[in-house]
Design a protein around this motif. Structure first.
Motif, PDB file in Angstrom:
ATOM      1  N   ILE A  43      49.592  47.707  58.039  1.00  0.00           N
ATOM      2  CA  ILE A  43      49.315  46.938  56.831  1.00  0.00           C
ATOM      3  C   ILE A  43      47.886  47.172  56.372  1.00  0.00           C
ATOM      4  O   ILE A  43      46.942  47.042  57.160  1.00  0.00           O
ATOM      5  CB  ILE A  43      49.517  45.425  57.072  1.00  0.00           C
ATOM      6  CG1 ILE A  43      50.892  45.141  57.685  1.00  0.00           C
ATOM      7  CG2 ILE A  43      49.325  44.628  55.785  1.00  0.00           C
ATOM      8  CD1 ILE A  43      51.008  43.783  58.328  1.00  0.00           C
ATOM      9  N   SER A  44      47.722  47.534  55.110  1.00  0.00           N
ATOM     10  CA  SER A  44      46.424  47.578  54.427  1.00  0.00           C
ATOM     11  C   SER A  44      45.402  48.434  55.155  1.00  0.00           C
ATOM     12  O   SER A  44      45.704  49.495  55.675  1.00  0.00           O
ATOM     13  CB  SER A  44      45.902  46.158  54.206  1.00  0.00           C
ATOM     14  OG  SER A  44      46.799  45.410  53.435  1.00  0.00           O
ATOM     15  N   VAL A  53      37.179  51.005  49.280  1.00  0.00           N
ATOM     16  CA  VAL A  53      38.573  50.989  48.818  1.00  0.00           C
ATOM     17  C   VAL A  53      39.438  50.346  49.896  1.00  0.00           C
ATOM     18  O   VAL A  53      39.518  50.847  51.018  1.00  0.00           O
ATOM     19  CB  VAL A  53      39.078  52.410  48.515  1.00  0.00           C
ATOM     20  CG1 VAL A  53      40.546  52.357  48.093  1.00  0.00           C
ATOM     21  CG2 VAL A  53      38.234  53.059  47.435  1.00  0.00           C
ATOM     22  N   ILE A  54      40.055  49.232  49.551  1.00  0.00           N
ATOM     23  CA  ILE A  54      40.963  48.544  50.463  1.00  0.00           C
ATOM     24  C   ILE A  54      42.370  48.656  49.896  1.00  0.00           C
ATOM     25  O   ILE A  54      42.624  48.250  48.762  1.00  0.00           O
ATOM     26  CB  ILE A  54      40.566  47.068  50.648  1.00  0.00           C
ATOM     27  CG1 ILE A  54      39.151  46.985  51.235  1.00  0.00           C
ATOM     28  CG2 ILE A  54      41.555  46.356  51.558  1.00  0.00           C
ATOM     29  CD1 ILE A  54      38.636  45.580  51.379  1.00  0.00           C
ATOM     30  N   SER A  55      43.255  49.209  50.670  1.00  0.00           N
ATOM     31  CA  SER A  55      44.602  49.490  50.181  1.00  0.00           C
ATOM     32  C   SER A  55      45.510  48.281  50.364  1.00  0.00           C
ATOM     33  O   SER A  55      45.178  47.325  51.065  1.00  0.00           O
ATOM     34  CB  SER A  55      45.196  50.681  50.943  1.00  0.00           C
ATOM     35  OG  SER A  55      45.657  50.249  52.222  1.00  0.00           O
ATOM     36  N   ASN A  56      46.665  48.358  49.742  1.00  0.00           N
ATOM     37  CA  ASN A  56      47.743  47.424  50.064  1.00  0.00           C
ATOM     38  C   ASN A  56      48.967  48.229  50.503  1.00  0.00           C
ATOM     39  O   ASN A  56      50.104  47.845  50.243  1.00  0.00           O
ATOM     40  CB  ASN A  56      48.077  46.498  48.884  1.00  0.00           C
ATOM     41  CG  ASN A  56      48.632  47.243  47.688  1.00  0.00           C
ATOM     42  OD1 ASN A  56      48.493  48.467  47.583  1.00  0.00           O
ATOM     43  ND2 ASN A  56      49.270  46.529  46.780  1.00  0.00           N
ATOM     44  N   LEU A 111      39.162  42.521  48.479  1.00  0.00           N
ATOM     45  CA  LEU A 111      38.563  43.462  47.537  1.00  0.00           C
ATOM     46  C   LEU A 111      37.123  43.065  47.221  1.00  0.00           C
ATOM     47  O   LEU A 111      36.785  41.885  47.177  1.00  0.00           O
ATOM     48  CB  LEU A 111      39.397  43.522  46.256  1.00  0.00           C
ATOM     49  CG  LEU A 111      40.831  44.050  46.410  1.00  0.00           C
ATOM     50  CD1 LEU A 111      41.585  43.918  45.105  1.00  0.00           C
ATOM     51  CD2 LEU A 111      40.822  45.497  46.871  1.00  0.00           C
ATOM     52  N   ASN A 112      36.272  44.063  47.025  1.00  0.00           N
ATOM     53  CA  ASN A 112      34.845  43.856  46.717  1.00  0.00           C
ATOM     54  C   ASN A 112      34.131  43.068  47.809  1.00  0.00           C
ATOM     55  O   ASN A 112      33.207  42.298  47.540  1.00  0.00           O
ATOM     56  CB  ASN A 112      34.686  43.140  45.364  1.00  0.00           C
ATOM     57  CG  ASN A 112      35.309  43.922  44.222  1.00  0.00           C
ATOM     58  OD1 ASN A 112      35.143  45.134  44.129  1.00  0.00           O
ATOM     59  ND2 ASN A 112      36.027  43.222  43.361  1.00  0.00           N
TER      60      ASN A 112
END
Length: 255
Positions: A43-44, A53-56, A111-112
């Motif tokens: 996950i993520s 950059v943080i994914s989902n 995020l951020n």
């Protein structure tokens, strides 16, 4: 006619297999994982070195299949088309539920590099649905590097770190079956840390080892035990050759 139909069905099955297992995830760190019913879920996590950059992304490996370490052989299956997948980095996860078929995520960085988001998300591996969990009581601070442990209907979350205010936590928060939080931090609790490993032992103790304390890796010569039955902490000295200190590593408990 039957032979032709069988050939067509076999061809469709082969095409489906190629499509289903052709997914190749990007390199990442800070992601979550959970192993349920021969499937290893991921996950993520962050897909860049600067963690900008943080994914989902959400995918799994079907460990019931035969494969080798070649990247083209690993049977990845993407679930990233599902709704509600959280974008979190350096969070914690635990397997929960009466049938141990639900993945729970705790905290982490959003995020951020923000912490102002949902504390807990759950994924039901049977219905394939993500949900944000509403909880009550003494809500714990959201932080990163927590390894929550689920035991007899209760979730225990210890420690963690907040990058924004630089706060290391040594709080122990417990979520009960009614989704109520309570703080059970004791005076003899270990010092604040994040990125440790934790494991539930058969006697009801939770083992904590390693991690980061004030930016320094913790030695592995001391094991901390929290007794969930009697609500007390113990520190146990280890024997033998002590491995190098470390944080943000993984462990597996084998019976």
């Amino acid at each position: 006619m039957m032979e032709k139909l069988s050939y067509i069905l076999l061809l469709i099955l082969q095409l489906f297999t190629v499509f289903a297992y052709s997914y190749s995830p990007n390199p990442r760190s800070g992601h979550l994982s959970a192993f349920i019913n021969n499937k290893l879920y991921f996950i993520s996590g962050s897909t860049t070195l600067d963690r900008a950059v943080i994914s989902n992304d959400f995918f799994y490996i079907d460990c019931s299949m035969n494969f080798n370490s070649s990247i083209n052989s690993i049977p990845y299956t993407s679930l990233s088309n599902l709704n509600g997948i959280p974008s979190i980095d350096v969070a914690g996860s635990s397997i929960v539920g009466p049938y141990n078929d639900i993945i729970l995520t705790f905290g982490g960085i959003g995020l951020n590099n923000s912490y102002g988001y949902q504390l807990i998300y759950t994924f039901d591996t049977k219905s394939l649905t993500w949900n944000s969990l509403s909880t009550y009581g003494i809500l714990p601070p959201i932080r990163k590097g927590v390894r929550p442990v689920f035991s007899y209907g209760r979730l225990y979350a210890f420690g963690g770190f907040n990058n924004i205010n630089g706060t290391p936590y040594n709080s122990l928060d417990m979520l009960d079956i009614g989704f109520n939080w309570s703080n059970i931090t004791l005076s003899n609790a270990p010092s604040g840390r994040d990125g440790y490993v934790s494991a539930l032992l058969s006697n009801g103790n939770i083992l904590y080892l390693g991690g980061y304390i004030s930016g320094q890796t913790a030695g592995l010569d001391i094991v901390y035990l929290y007794d969930t039955n009697n609500n007390l902490w113990q520190n146990m000295s280890t024997a033998g050759t002590t491995p190098e200190s470390r944080g943000y590593f993984t462990s597996v408990l084998s019976n």
